[in-house]
Design a protein around this motif. Sequence first.
Motif, PDB file in Angstrom:
ATOM      1  N   GLY A 116       0.801  -1.209   0.000  1.00 25.82           N
ATOM      2  CA  GLY A 116       0.000   0.000   0.000  1.00 25.82           C
ATOM      3  C   GLY A 116       0.839   1.266   0.000  1.00 25.82           C
ATOM      4  O   GLY A 116       2.041   1.253  -0.230  1.00 25.82           O
ATOM      5  N   ARG A 122      -2.792   7.136   2.378  1.00 31.76           N
ATOM      6  CA  ARG A 122      -3.894   6.231   2.728  1.00 31.76           C
ATOM      7  C   ARG A 122      -5.140   7.006   3.158  1.00 31.76           C
ATOM      8  O   ARG A 122      -6.264   6.573   2.902  1.00 31.76           O
ATOM      9  N   ASP A 138      -5.066  -1.944  -2.951  1.00 27.47           N
ATOM     10  CA  ASP A 138      -3.751  -1.900  -2.320  1.00 27.47           C
ATOM     11  C   ASP A 138      -3.607  -0.781  -1.304  1.00 27.47           C
ATOM     12  O   ASP A 138      -2.578  -0.712  -0.610  1.00 27.47           O
ATOM     13  N   SER A 139      -4.601   0.095  -1.189  1.00 24.95           N
ATOM     14  CA  SER A 139      -4.514   1.201  -0.243  1.00 24.95           C
ATOM     15  C   SER A 139      -5.905   1.453   0.324  1.00 24.95           C
ATOM     16  O   SER A 139      -6.765   2.034  -0.332  1.00 24.95           O
ATOM     17  N   PHE A 143      -4.768  -2.160   4.128  1.00 21.79           N
ATOM     18  CA  PHE A 143      -3.467  -2.201   3.470  1.00 21.79           C
ATOM     19  C   PHE A 143      -2.849  -0.815   3.406  1.00 21.79           C
ATOM     20  O   PHE A 143      -3.521   0.161   3.083  1.00 21.79           O
ATOM     21  N   GLY A 144      -1.547  -0.758   3.644  1.00 20.03           N
ATOM     22  CA  GLY A 144      -0.798   0.486   3.636  1.00 20.03           C
ATOM     23  C   GLY A 144       0.020   0.610   4.905  1.00 20.03           C
ATOM     24  O   GLY A 144      -0.059  -0.223   5.821  1.00 20.03           O
ATOM     25  N   ARG A 218       3.975  -4.724  -4.054  1.00 16.77           N
ATOM     26  CA  ARG A 218       3.192  -5.908  -3.694  1.00 16.77           C
ATOM     27  C   ARG A 218       3.973  -7.176  -4.031  1.00 16.77           C
ATOM     28  O   ARG A 218       4.397  -7.369  -5.171  1.00 16.77           O
ATOM     29  N   SER A 332     -11.495  -4.160   1.639  1.00 14.30           N
ATOM     30  CA  SER A 332     -10.147  -4.144   1.079  1.00 14.30           C
ATOM     31  C   SER A 332     -10.124  -4.592  -0.374  1.00 14.30           C
ATOM     32  O   SER A 332      -9.050  -4.849  -0.921  1.00 14.30           O
TER      33      SER A 332
END
Length: 523
Positions: A116, A122, A138-139, A143-144, A218, A332
């Motif tokens: 992330g 974020r 991914d953010s 995540f992050g 990732r 997510s």
Amino acid sequence: MIENIDLRVDPRTAAQPLSLAAALSDRLGLDANRIKAHRITRRSIDARQRRVMVNLSVRVWIDEEPATTSLIKAEQFPRLPEGAPEAIVVGAGPAGLFAALRLIQKGIRPILLERGKDVDARRRDMAGIARENVVDPDSNYCFGEGGAGAFSDGKLYTRSKKRGPTDVVLNILAQHGASEDILIDAHPHIGTDRLPGVIKAIRETIIGAGGEVKFGTRVKDLLLSPEGAVTGVETADGTVFHGPVVLATGHSARDVYAMLLDRRIEMQPKGLAIGVRLEHPQQLIDSIRYHSPSGRGKWLPAAEYTMLTRVDDRGVYSFCMCPGGVIIPAASGPDQLVVNGMSASARGSRWANSGMVVEILPEDVPDGETPEETTLKMMRLQERIEKNFFDEAGHTQNAPAQRMTDFVASRPSKTLPPTSYAPGIHPARLDQLLPRGIASRLQRGFKDFDRKNKGFLTPEATLIGCETRTSSPVRIPRDPATFTHVKTPGLYPVGEGAGYAGGIVSAAVDGINAADALAAAIS
């Protein structure tokens, strides 16, 4: 001379330094002028009786000025020398961050890979979920940088003190900007407004000591030797990193579980808990917990609670209670509607919320058609429930909701109370959207909670769904002595995502322990 005194006082005295100094003078039988300084070292609220009291441990300096009253015992993170051995840390949540810090102390250069964005970026992506119903896979909340804990209440209470150095974790957090109150409170918290700054400071320490932190990176695969040992990772852009791997990806990295399955890395389905977020007016919780119709008054903090009962041989309990907090969208990925809670440090909103969940064990869920599907059956259950709520919401983050009393009575809600949940709520039959075994246990559990806390079951409270991310749906088995995967040397599964932690502190401790084991293995 220094004296350590245990004292039991009213909330006003505990909150006012001059009043506390006077109480200490009386207790010690000394002229108040002889007390040069005092510092609370432990604090807890006792609300079991109608008169609420505060239990304190206090360090008192008599006839001498202290060099410092700080409780922080700062940890050292020296600059790594050129050519230091390297290790890969996958995930920048508490387990990954504290593993990286410990590796530095052990003379190992951590390369921290986070799928992330940094903690500031974020915030914008999370705001976009509420405004535009778009989830960046991914953010997001999970995540992050900082992991899911970065945007929570920052609760630091843990029962896992025998697992490792919880005091070190708290000291490091305070050293990086958290209030020293976390070193004294029985139920410490940082607050979602302050925790991002602490996380950024930890990142700066890692980089300043010679470690690397890479965002937007990732991991898509593990590198394996012919003998089956992990020797590194490959990222989504094809970059390769070599070294032992600390896998700290959190409880929502479902693509990582799929990758491990493809790589035939052994995993096991693990019990978890699923339910809803329950939101009350904070004033109502204050009045119940502090035994006063007027609530908490001027000197007490927003009240919190812990609820636990058993219904049909399964636990029904509160989870991640956020006094003075708000409910947030926690999906997510696409086709998901998930909620969670967070509080700022002041815990100043007019709502209290908590997860209210039911324990589910692997034997409660039918096995899949293949061994692989059986391994992930608890994850598939999470996905089905989240998809049901998402579909009911018209593929938006406007969450299904039901008044608490209507849920217990199995009837629809015609209207709903105001809510802190920014994307909005709409009336829905949560008693029908949830699997029957979960809904029926919650209904009976709420009645039990109300018997013990009169007024808890109320039409002023709202159930908002769904709450599914209480813990990892799998456990990645490891050797308890070496912290390596039981069949895959070089892989160190840690934290919530591996099934070994249940919060910020326990995950951080797990990361520290794994780093110690890794360092011992390569020394």
